[in-house]
Enzyme design. Structure first.
Site, PDB file in Angstrom:
ATOM      1  N   GLY A   1      -4.013   7.088  -5.254  1.00 14.56           N
ATOM      2  CA  GLY A   1      -4.751   8.326  -5.621  1.00 14.56           C
ATOM      3  C   GLY A   1      -5.490   8.957  -4.282  1.00 14.56           C
ATOM      4  O   GLY A   1      -6.612  10.169  -4.948  1.00 14.56           O
TER       5      GLY A   1
ATOM      6  N   GLU B   1     -13.490   3.842  -4.041  1.00 13.69           N
ATOM      7  CA  GLU B   1     -13.313   3.004  -5.021  1.00 13.69           C
ATOM      8  C   GLU B   1     -13.792   1.452  -4.144  1.00 13.69           C
ATOM      9  O   GLU B   1     -14.412   1.053  -5.111  1.00 13.69           O
ATOM     10  CB  GLU B   1     -11.955   2.748  -5.194  1.00 13.69           C
ATOM     11  CG  GLU B   1     -11.416   3.966  -6.016  1.00 13.69           C
ATOM     12  CD  GLU B   1      -9.268   3.695  -6.563  1.00 13.69           C
ATOM     13  OE1 GLU B   1      -8.943   4.465  -7.083  1.00 13.69           O
ATOM     14  OE2 GLU B   1      -8.565   3.074  -4.946  1.00 13.69           O
TER      15      GLU B   1
ATOM     16  N   LYS C   1      -4.234  -0.158  -2.717  1.00 13.79           N
ATOM     17  CA  LYS C   1      -5.288   0.942  -4.170  1.00 13.79           C
ATOM     18  C   LYS C   1      -5.458   2.121  -2.944  1.00 13.79           C
ATOM     19  O   LYS C   1      -5.405   2.586  -1.831  1.00 13.79           O
ATOM     20  CB  LYS C   1      -6.558   0.453  -4.195  1.00 13.79           C
ATOM     21  CG  LYS C   1      -6.218  -0.496  -5.036  1.00 13.79           C
ATOM     22  CD  LYS C   1      -7.725  -0.617  -5.894  1.00 13.79           C
ATOM     23  CE  LYS C   1      -8.052   0.283  -6.462  1.00 13.79           C
ATOM     24  NZ  LYS C   1      -7.611   1.289  -7.370  1.00 13.79           N
ATOM     25  N   GLY C   2      -5.891   2.587  -3.932  1.00 15.20           N
ATOM     26  CA  GLY C   2      -5.425   4.977  -2.991  1.00 15.20           C
ATOM     27  C   GLY C   2      -4.159   5.592  -3.077  1.00 15.20           C
ATOM     28  O   GLY C   2      -4.028   6.713  -2.380  1.00 15.20           O
TER      29      GLY C   2
ATOM     30  N   GLY D   1      -7.242   0.342 -11.249  1.00 21.76           N
ATOM     31  CA  GLY D   1      -6.658   0.349 -11.909  1.00 21.76           C
ATOM     32  C   GLY D   1      -5.903  -0.040  -9.847  1.00 21.76           C
ATOM     33  O   GLY D   1      -6.551  -0.194  -9.580  1.00 21.76           O
TER      34      GLY D   1
HETATM   35  C1  5RP Z   1      -6.362   5.826  -6.880  1.00 17.66           C
HETATM   36  C2  5RP Z   1      -6.067   4.636  -7.081  1.00 17.66           C
HETATM   37  C3  5RP Z   1      -5.449   4.088  -8.379  1.00 17.66           C
HETATM   38  O1  5RP Z   1      -6.005   3.307  -8.473  1.00 17.66           O
HETATM   39  C4  5RP Z   1      -4.227   3.571  -8.101  1.00 17.66           C
HETATM   40  O2  5RP Z   1      -2.825   4.746  -7.318  1.00 17.66           O
HETATM   41  C5  5RP Z   1      -2.740   3.554  -9.361  1.00 17.66           C
HETATM   42  O3  5RP Z   1      -3.388   4.286  -9.761  1.00 17.66           O
HETATM   43  P1  5RP Z   1      -2.156   4.564 -11.778  1.00 17.66           P
HETATM   44  O4  5RP Z   1      -3.193   3.966 -12.594  1.00 17.66           O
HETATM   45  O5  5RP Z   1      -1.811   6.171 -12.353  1.00 17.66           O
HETATM   46  O6  5RP Z   1      -0.789   3.978 -11.535  1.00 17.66           O
HETATM   47  O7  5RP Z   1      -6.194   3.365  -6.298  1.00 17.66           O
HETATM   48  O8  5RP Z   1      -7.284   5.393  -5.513  1.00 17.66           O
END
Ligand code: 5RP
EC number: 5.3.1.6
Length: 218
Positions: free
Chosen positions: A97, A103, A94-95, A82
């Protein structure tokens, strides 16, 4: 359709990009979780997965999908993940999470990066979502001062330690029009492990979940 239904739809759509008998690169987050759940349904036709986080490792294992160490894998045809934001050039932030470093490593190894996202993630200019930067803990204040010099407003993400034992600084107030350039500049700051701009290694395909179905953007 709800946002979760859009995420589920793109997670399922990504299965069409998975070759038989391969090891699949798997991302992190709620959208990637839907992909993992869909992958479980075809687990008989893949060898297994390489994961970008401990959280995704646990979910893969809960489905009985074998998880390989990246160092033991020679070929990774596809990485599916994602994004927090993606622009029309398929550059991403990204990041959200906190899994950005692993990643970026898995994405670098993969031949093809398939980004799966609901339509709220598509933007003209990256930067409304605060840019995550993974930092060695002792460098936190220094890195924050250097980020201010680049025009950003750094905020320490309280209570978060990454899978690599580091901290996250979220950078607010950026309008990222030169994504390659800013990605490189942030990487030059001593103490930065990775930043969440994925421009040097952007996505190859975006599967975008919309009210009218899943759109494929290349
Ligand atoms: C995690 C990421 C995820 O891909 C990003 O935060 C998107 O998360 P979600 O699919 O829950 O919206 O980079 O480090």
């Amino acid at each position: 359709m709800t946002q979760n239904e859009l995420k589920e739809a793109v997670g399922r759509a990504a299965i069409a990009y998975i070759p038989d008998d391969c090891i699949v690169g798997v991302g992190t987050g709620s959208t990637a979780n839907y992909f993992i759940d869909a992958l479980a349904e075809i687990k008989g036709r893949i060898k297994g997965a390489v994961s970008s986080s401990e959280a995704s490792v646990a979910r893969l294992k809960s489905h009985g999908i074998p998880v390989y160490e990246l160092n033991t894998v020679d070929e990774l045809p596809v990485y599916v993940d994602g994004a927090d934001e993606i622009n029309h050039q398929l550059q991403m932030i990204k990041g959200g999470g906190a899994a950005l470093t692993r990643e970026k490593i898995v994405a670098a190894v993969a031949d093809k990066f398939i980004c799966i996202a609901d339509e709220s993630k598509l933007v003209d200019i990256l930067g409304n979502f605060p840019l995550p930067v993974e930092v060695i803990p002792m460098a936190r204040s220094y890195v924050a001062r250097e980020i201010v010099k680049l025009g950003g407003h750094p905020a320490y993400r309280e209570g978060v330690i990454t899978d690599n034992g580091n901290i996250i600084i979220d950078v607010h107030g950026l309008q990222i029009t030169q994504a390659n350039d800013l990605e490189s500049k942030l990487n030059q700051i001593v103490g930065v492990v990775t930043n969440g701009i994925f421009a040097h290694r952007r996505a190859d395909v975006l599967l975008l979940g919309t009210a009218n179905g899943v759109k494929t953007i290349k």
